[in-house]
Design a protein around this motif. Structure first.
Motif, PDB file in Angstrom:
ATOM      1  N   SER A 131       0.830  -1.204   0.000  1.00 44.50           N
ATOM      2  CA  SER A 131       0.000   0.000   0.000  1.00 44.50           C
ATOM      3  C   SER A 131       0.860   1.248   0.000  1.00 44.50           C
ATOM      4  N   PRO A 132       0.611   2.214  -0.891  1.00 46.27           N
ATOM      5  CA  PRO A 132       1.372   3.458  -0.900  1.00 46.27           C
ATOM      6  C   PRO A 132       1.206   4.177   0.428  1.00 46.27           C
ATOM      7  N   GLY A 133       2.307   4.754   0.894  1.00 48.57           N
ATOM      8  CA  GLY A 133       2.244   5.536   2.126  1.00 48.57           C
ATOM      9  C   GLY A 133       2.434   4.724   3.388  1.00 48.57           C
ATOM     10  N   ASP A 134       2.621   3.398   3.275  1.00 50.52           N
ATOM     11  CA  ASP A 134       2.800   2.596   4.473  1.00 50.52           C
ATOM     12  C   ASP A 134       3.997   3.052   5.286  1.00 50.52           C
ATOM     13  N   HIS A 135       5.085   3.464   4.614  1.00 52.08           N
ATOM     14  CA  HIS A 135       6.270   3.872   5.339  1.00 52.08           C
ATOM     15  C   HIS A 135       6.013   5.116   6.168  1.00 52.08           C
ATOM     16  N   GLU A 136       4.964   5.890   5.819  1.00 51.57           N
ATOM     17  CA  GLU A 136       4.690   7.107   6.553  1.00 51.57           C
ATOM     18  C   GLU A 136       3.954   6.839   7.853  1.00 51.57           C
ATOM     19  N   LYS A 137       3.395   5.643   8.006  1.00 50.09           N
ATOM     20  CA  LYS A 137       2.586   5.371   9.179  1.00 50.09           C
ATOM     21  C   LYS A 137       3.390   5.492  10.465  1.00 50.09           C
ATOM     22  N   GLY A 138       4.644   5.115  10.430  1.00 47.41           N
ATOM     23  CA  GLY A 138       5.445   5.156  11.627  1.00 47.41           C
ATOM     24  C   GLY A 138       5.773   6.559  12.092  1.00 47.41           C
ATOM     25  N   THR A 139       5.595   7.552  11.231  1.00 47.79           N
ATOM     26  CA  THR A 139       5.931   8.916  11.620  1.00 47.79           C
ATOM     27  C   THR A 139       4.725   9.692  12.107  1.00 47.79           C
ATOM     28  N   ASN A 140       3.525   9.195  11.859  1.00 50.07           N
ATOM     29  CA  ASN A 140       2.343   9.962  12.214  1.00 50.07           C
ATOM     30  C   ASN A 140       2.211  10.211  13.702  1.00 50.07           C
ATOM     31  N   ALA A 141       2.474   9.203  14.512  1.00 50.63           N
ATOM     32  CA  ALA A 141       2.302   9.334  15.950  1.00 50.63           C
ATOM     33  C   ALA A 141       3.196  10.444  16.500  1.00 50.63           C
ATOM     34  N   TYR A 142       4.429  10.471  16.059  1.00 41.69           N
ATOM     35  CA  TYR A 142       5.316  11.518  16.561  1.00 41.69           C
ATOM     36  C   TYR A 142       4.896  12.877  16.023  1.00 41.69           C
ATOM     37  N   GLN A 143       4.403  12.910  14.800  1.00 37.29           N
ATOM     38  CA  GLN A 143       3.938  14.176  14.233  1.00 37.29           C
ATOM     39  C   GLN A 143       2.767  14.730  15.032  1.00 37.29           C
ATOM     40  N   ILE A 144       1.870  13.863  15.471  1.00 39.04           N
ATOM     41  CA  ILE A 144       0.740  14.281  16.300  1.00 39.04           C
ATOM     42  C   ILE A 144       1.250  14.904  17.593  1.00 39.04           C
ATOM     43  N   LEU A 145       2.205  14.235  18.228  1.00 37.11           N
ATOM     44  CA  LEU A 145       2.791  14.763  19.454  1.00 37.11           C
ATOM     45  C   LEU A 145       3.485  16.090  19.195  1.00 37.11           C
ATOM     46  N   SER A 146       4.245  16.149  18.122  1.00 33.44           N
ATOM     47  CA  SER A 146       5.001  17.358  17.797  1.00 33.44           C
ATOM     48  C   SER A 146       4.077  18.555  17.590  1.00 33.44           C
ATOM     49  N   GLU A 147       3.004  18.355  16.848  1.00 36.98           N
ATOM     50  CA  GLU A 147       2.071  19.446  16.573  1.00 36.98           C
ATOM     51  C   GLU A 147       1.361  19.906  17.841  1.00 36.98           C
ATOM     52  N   ALA A 148       1.065  18.978  18.748  1.00 36.59           N
ATOM     53  CA  ALA A 148       0.409  19.348  19.998  1.00 36.59           C
ATOM     54  C   ALA A 148       1.357  20.102  20.925  1.00 36.59           C
ATOM     55  N   CYS A 149       2.642  19.798  20.813  1.00 38.07           N
ATOM     56  CA  CYS A 149       3.644  20.464  21.653  1.00 38.07           C
ATOM     57  C   CYS A 149       4.023  21.842  21.120  1.00 38.07           C
ATOM     58  N   ALA A 150       3.803  22.082  19.838  1.00 38.70           N
ATOM     59  CA  ALA A 150       4.286  23.305  19.179  1.00 38.70           C
ATOM     60  C   ALA A 150       3.903  24.596  19.897  1.00 38.70           C
ATOM     61  N   PRO A 151       2.662  24.729  20.437  1.00 37.41           N
ATOM     62  CA  PRO A 151       2.318  25.988  21.097  1.00 37.41           C
ATOM     63  C   PRO A 151       3.134  26.282  22.352  1.00 37.41           C
ATOM     64  N   PHE A 152       3.832  25.294  22.860  1.00 38.82           N
ATOM     65  CA  PHE A 152       4.559  25.463  24.117  1.00 38.82           C
ATOM     66  C   PHE A 152       6.073  25.566  23.916  1.00 38.82           C
ATOM     67  N   VAL A 153       6.486  25.651  22.662  1.00 31.41           N
ATOM     68  CA  VAL A 153       7.914  25.763  22.352  1.00 31.41           C
ATOM     69  C   VAL A 153       8.274  27.243  22.201  1.00 31.41           C
ATOM     70  N   PRO A 154       9.111  27.767  23.087  1.00 33.77           N
ATOM     71  CA  PRO A 154       9.500  29.181  22.974  1.00 33.77           C
ATOM     72  C   PRO A 154      10.236  29.446  21.671  1.00 33.77           C
ATOM     73  N   ALA A 155      10.086  30.626  21.147  1.00 31.65           N
ATOM     74  CA  ALA A 155      10.754  31.005  19.907  1.00 31.65           C
ATOM     75  C   ALA A 155      12.258  30.807  20.029  1.00 31.65           C
ATOM     76  N   GLY A 156      12.841  30.243  18.982  1.00 30.90           N
ATOM     77  CA  GLY A 156      14.277  30.044  18.958  1.00 30.90           C
ATOM     78  C   GLY A 156      14.754  28.826  19.713  1.00 30.90           C
ATOM     79  N   THR A 157      13.819  28.004  20.192  1.00 34.27           N
ATOM     80  CA  THR A 157      14.169  26.816  20.978  1.00 34.27           C
ATOM     81  C   THR A 157      14.011  25.562  20.128  1.00 34.27           C
ATOM     82  N   ASP A 158      14.876  24.604  20.311  1.00 38.98           N
ATOM     83  CA  ASP A 158      14.756  23.317  19.633  1.00 38.98           C
ATOM     84  C   ASP A 158      13.466  22.648  20.100  1.00 38.98           C
ATOM     85  N   PRO A 159      12.492  22.404  19.215  1.00 37.37           N
ATOM     86  CA  PRO A 159      11.218  21.819  19.645  1.00 37.37           C
ATOM     87  C   PRO A 159      11.354  20.433  20.246  1.00 37.37           C
ATOM     88  N   ARG A 160      12.449  19.743  19.941  1.00 33.40           N
ATOM     89  CA  ARG A 160      12.615  18.397  20.484  1.00 33.40           C
ATOM     90  C   ARG A 160      12.716  18.395  21.997  1.00 33.40           C
TER      91      ARG A 160
END
Length: 213
Positions: A131-160
């Motif tokens: 199925s096309p896009g199967d390799h992307e499935k493993g990154t979705n969970a972290y992307q969800i977390l990353s996007e939810a964390c984004a509002p709390f990352v101060p400017a100029g700070t490594d979001p990780r």
């Protein structure tokens, strides 16, 4: 002869999608008996197909594990999004809800959680997918977390920094809760403790830089 087993083997489980049926069979084996129960032969038997069938879809047992991990990531992501969609819509509430979805997935599917974090990115990429896009499935969970964390990352700070803080909190609590550690005298205190522990989310972010004397 076990007539029930024979009937199960003859039942057409795959409905035209054998690869998906084999992945689901592997998931069923994992959830029933853990990683030791997962073999290509047992997977084929569970799906009701020839023992040679998995060879047409996976590169050995490692390929099957990677395919199961991909599907597990998809369900893991769905659990977090479902929790977020039904919880407090504020940025703080959404972040907490995603962590709750993380916990609930781990509680419902501990073997899949183990599989997710037991497969390397290289093994995921090595999976033979149809199925096309199967390799992307493993990154979705972290992307969800990353996007939810984004509002709390101060400017100029490594979001990780923020992402790993939240990830560690959610994952650590989930692993502690899995053995039923928070059940006392027949009462499950997991949710109440989760709410209290997650107050730490109010403090996510990088440590302030030391000021010069």
């Amino acid at each position: 002869m076990n007539t029930h087993s024979a009937a199960a083997r003859k039942k057409p489980h795959h409905h035209g999608n054998l690869r998906s049926a084999l992945v689901q069979a592997g998931i069923d084996l994992l959830e029933d008996g853990g990683l030791p129960a997962l073999t290509l032969r047992k997977c084929a038997a569970q799906a009701g197909v020839s023992h040679a069938a998995p060879a047409h879809h996976f590169n050995g047992i490692d390929g099957l594990k990677a395919a199961i991990a991909q599907e597990a990531f998809r369900r893991f992501s769905a659990s977090m999004l479902a929790a977020a969609d039904t919880g407090d819509p504020s940025p703080q509430g959404r972040l907490k809800s995603i962590c709750r979805g993380y916990l609930h997935f781990g509680q419902a599917h501990p073997a899949l959680l183990q599989m997710i974090f037991g497969v390397t990115p290289e093994e995921m990429e090595a999976a033979d997918t149809d199925s096309p896009g199967d390799h992307e499935k493993g990154t979705n969970a972290y992307q969800i977390l990353s996007e939810a964390c984004a509002p709390f990352v101060p400017a100029g700070t490594d979001p990780r920094i923020v992402e790993i803080q939240v990830w560690s909190l959610a994952h650590g609590f989930t692993l502690l809760a899995l053995p039923g550690r928070f059940i006392e005298d027949g009462i499950d205190h997991t949710e109440a403790l989760f709410d209290q522990v997650m107050t730490l989310l109010h403090h996510v972010g990088p440590a302030p830089s030391p000021t010069s004397p």
